[in-house]
Every structure is written in structure tokens, then in C-alpha cells.
Design an enzyme around this catalytic site. Structure first.
Site, PDB file in Angstrom:
ATOM      1  N   THR A   6       1.407 -22.147  20.379  1.00  0.00           N
ATOM      2  CA  THR A   6       0.184 -21.790  21.090  1.00  0.00           C
ATOM      3  C   THR A   6      -0.727 -20.877  20.261  1.00  0.00           C
ATOM      4  O   THR A   6      -0.250 -20.031  19.505  1.00  0.00           O
ATOM      5  CB  THR A   6       0.483 -21.125  22.450  1.00  0.00           C
ATOM      6  N   THR A  40       0.813  -1.213   0.000  1.00  0.00           N
ATOM      7  CA  THR A  40       0.000   0.000   0.000  1.00  0.00           C
ATOM      8  C   THR A  40       0.851   1.269   0.000  1.00  0.00           C
ATOM      9  O   THR A  40       0.489   2.263  -0.626  1.00  0.00           O
ATOM     10  CB  THR A  40      -0.891   0.001   1.268  1.00  0.00           C
TER      11      THR A  40
HETATM   12  N1  ASP Z   1      -2.447  -5.937   0.454  1.00  0.00           N
HETATM   13  C1  ASP Z   1      -1.424  -4.988   0.823  1.00  0.00           C
HETATM   14  C2  ASP Z   1      -0.096  -5.722   0.820  1.00  0.00           C
HETATM   15  O1  ASP Z   1       0.177  -6.448   1.721  1.00  0.00           O
HETATM   16  C3  ASP Z   1      -1.734  -4.415   2.167  1.00  0.00           C
HETATM   17  C4  ASP Z   1      -0.750  -3.394   2.672  1.00  0.00           C
HETATM   18  O2  ASP Z   1       0.275  -3.104   2.124  1.00  0.00           O
HETATM   19  O3  ASP Z   1      -1.050  -2.844   3.746  1.00  0.00           O
HETATM   20  O4  ASP Z   1       0.654  -5.567  -0.125  1.00  0.00           O
END
Ligand code: ASP
Length: 339
Positions: free
Chosen positions: A272, A12
């Protein structure tokens, strides 16, 4: 001035808002960083960006991608003072758990970070995560793989994603943060792995994919389903047990399934289900019989690190008896002495 390498794998943090939703766009991260006046502050290091093609949503990452990151760090190791790896949050804790096993004799900081909102978003957490990760990498002696998010620098092989929406999305429930970045940056040197002999060059150890699975116990789970999981080509199973490593020990079929699998050299590790704490199979009869059936203790390892450790061990040796002994050892700070 320190010079750091920023490896943009995706996630992201560098995505661009488009009418079709957030999307990775080539060159967008560099454009956004060029617009940040804070990065020109004398406290900030110089940086170069290595951008991957394709830029990945981390849900698509595999051990091949971990190897690429490790090799890219190794190829540039002499040129840079430290490395910041930008990564999607979804599987960041898996990558940060695997890299310590792969980057042997590491003597410089390697910090993974990402964000819940993209860099270009008005309320983004990306700017703070990126700036602080860069400052920590450039200015402090933290010669291990770590993960910076929110206000904490966590040991990479202890970190886990705990929230899909909170900006403070990662935690390291069984190991205190290596550093905190509130109004002041505080680095806790006594929690950081000591620098390896600088004369020893960095060595990249390959981790190959292997047939592993995880299986979470729950009241009423089907032993038939478990038996189906415990079939070849499975090499190892991470059994997510109750509390300190307990399971339905009075269920003879369950115990038999476990015993048969371990006799067939399938490695079963107890981790766990609790967020915090350590497996101790001799606390209760409901754990002891599982130990007697051949289940290994994962101690206080995270599921992410248990997967990384098993993949590493299967990559470096074929003798299952030796591998079972090695699983009990602490390699890169992934387990504590808590028993
Ligand atoms: N789906 C994205 C990723 O893991 C989520 C993120 O970057 O927060 O690349």
C-alpha cells in the site's frame, strides 16, 4: 561489565564539518567519543569500535555492504555481548530490514542507529541516539535487529525513514516500538522476538542483488511505461497500490500487462502507498481483479522490508511457485496477521 562492539559504517553521525561540507574522516568518531564524559559512567558498557574503510554515505550502500556487516557481527559474535551499528539515515531502514533475514538464530541485540546532525555539532541528536542505543544493547534482552532513533527502539524490518529533517526521523507505522526512551527507558518484552535456542549458532545467510523494481500507481499513469518496466531481466515488481491494495481495475490494458508478467513468472507484490495499514485484495473489486491477475499481497510490509524479503527469497531459491508461497509467510516479524 558488558562489552559491546560498535561498527561504524558511516553516515552523518561520525562526519566532520569541513569547509567543503560534512565529510567522513577516519578516526573522527573515536576521537569524539573519547571526549564524551557520559561514556565513562558506570551505567555505560565498555566498547570497541570497528571502523569501515571507506566510511560510507549510506546512499552508496548495497547488499554487499549488508553482507559485510552481517559477517563482521558473526566473526565477533562470541566476543561481545551486543552490537551497535552506526549507519547513515538515508538507507538505514533498508539495512535494518535486510539484516534480520541474514542473521539467522540471532541471540544477542543488534541495534542500528545514526543521527541527523553529526556528533560534533552543538545541537546534535547523535549523543542521545548513541548513548541510548549502547545502553539498550548492553542492558536489555532484545535478541533481534532493531533501530534506535529519537526516543524509540523499532523493529528493524518494520522501520522506515519518515523525515529528512526532523530529529525523530524514523517510524514503524505497523508495529509498536520495542522500547521507548523518554525520562525512563521502557522495554516491551511482549513485542520482542523470543530468543532462539542458544545452542543454535548464528548463521549468516547471503542476500544477493536481484533485478527488482518498484512502481507507484497514480491516476493517469502510463501502461506503456509499466509494460516497459515489466520486461526481463526483471524478476519481481513491488507495485505501490492505493489503500488496501487497489488499482485501476477497469483499465483492461493495465490488467493484461500484469497478467502477462505473472504468467511469465515475474513476481508482482502489492504494497500500500498508505503509511499505515494492510493490503487486503478482497475488500474491493478494484483489488480482487489484481489478485486474480496474480498480484501477491504484501500485507502490512514496508517497501524496505518487501525488497529485503524478495532479495532473500531469490537468494535462497529458484522455484518461483515456491517463492510465491513463501512470500506470504512471516519470517522475522516483517508482517502482521492483519487479514
Ligand atoms: N546521507 C547521509 C547518510 O545516509 C545522511 C545521514 O546519515 O543522516 O549516510
Amino acid at each position: 561489565m558488558k562489552n559491546i562492539c560498535i561498527i561504524n559504517t558511516g553516515g552523518t553521525i561520525g562526519m566532520k564539518p569541513t569547509p567543503d561540507g560534512l565529510q567522513p574522516v577516519k578516526g573522527f568518531l573515536a576521537e569524539q567519543m573519547a571526549l564524551m564524559p557520559e561514556l565513562k559512567d558506570p551505567l555505560m558498557p565498555a566498547y570497541e569500535i570497528v571502523e569501515y574503510t571507506p566510511i560510507l554515505d549510506s546512499a552508496n550502500m548495497s547488499p554487499e555492504n549488508w553482507l559485510k556487516i552481517a559477517r563482521d557481527i558473526s566473526e565477533r559474535f562470541e566476543k561481545f555481548d551486543a552490537f551497535v551499528v552506526l549507519h547513515g539515515t538515508d538507507t538505514m531502514a533498508y539495512t535494518s530490514s535486510a539484516l534480520p533475514f541474514m542473521l539467522q538464530n540471532l541471540s544477542k541485540p543488534v541495534i542500528l542507529t545514526g543521527s541527523q546532525l553529526p556528533l560534533g555539532h552543538v545541537r546534535s541528536d547523535a549523543r542521545e541516539n548513541l548513548k541510548t542505543a549502547m545502553m539498550l544493547a548492553a542492558n536489555y534482552d532484545i535478541p533481534e535487529v532493531s533501530l534506535f532513533f529519537g526516543e524509540k527502539l523499532l523493529r528493524g524490518c518494520r522501520a522506515t525513514k519518515i523525515s529528512a529533517s526532523m530529529l525523530d526521523a524514523f517510524d514503524s507505522p505497523n508495529y509498536l516500538p520495542l522500547a521507548t526512551a523518554e525520562t525512563q527507558i521502557e522495554v516491551f518484552q511482549n513485542r520482542i522476538i523470543k530468543k532462539t535456542d542458544a545452542a543454535k549458532p548464528l548463521k549468516v545467510e547471503t542476500i544477493r542483488p536481484a533485478e527488482l523494481a518498484t512502481f507507484r500507481l497514480f491516476p493517469g499513469m502510463s501502461v506503456e511505461v509499466l509494460k516497459n518496466v515489466l520486461k526481463r531481466p526483471l524478476k519481481a515488481l513491488i507495485l505501490e497500490t492505493y489503500g488496501v491494495g487497489n488499482g485501476p481495475a477497469i483499465n483492461k490494458k493495465f490488467l493484461q500487462a500484469i497478467e502477462l508478467a505473472t504468467r511469465d513468472n515475474i513476481v508482482i507484490v502489492s504494497c500500500t502507498q498508505c503509511r499505515h495499514g494492510c493490503v487486503n485484495q478482497s475488500s474491493y473489486a478494484a483489488g480482487k481483479v489484481m489478485e486474480e491477475a496474480g498480484v501477491l499481497s504484501g500485507h502490512d510490509i514496508t517497501i524496505e522490508a518487501a525488497i529485503a524479503k524478495l532479495l532473500y527469497l531469490f537468494s535462497v531459491q529458484t522455484d518461483v511457485a515456491k517463492l510465491r508461497q513463501d512470500f506470504d509467510k512471516n519470517f522475522v516479524g516483517e508482517i502482521s496477521e492483519c487479514h
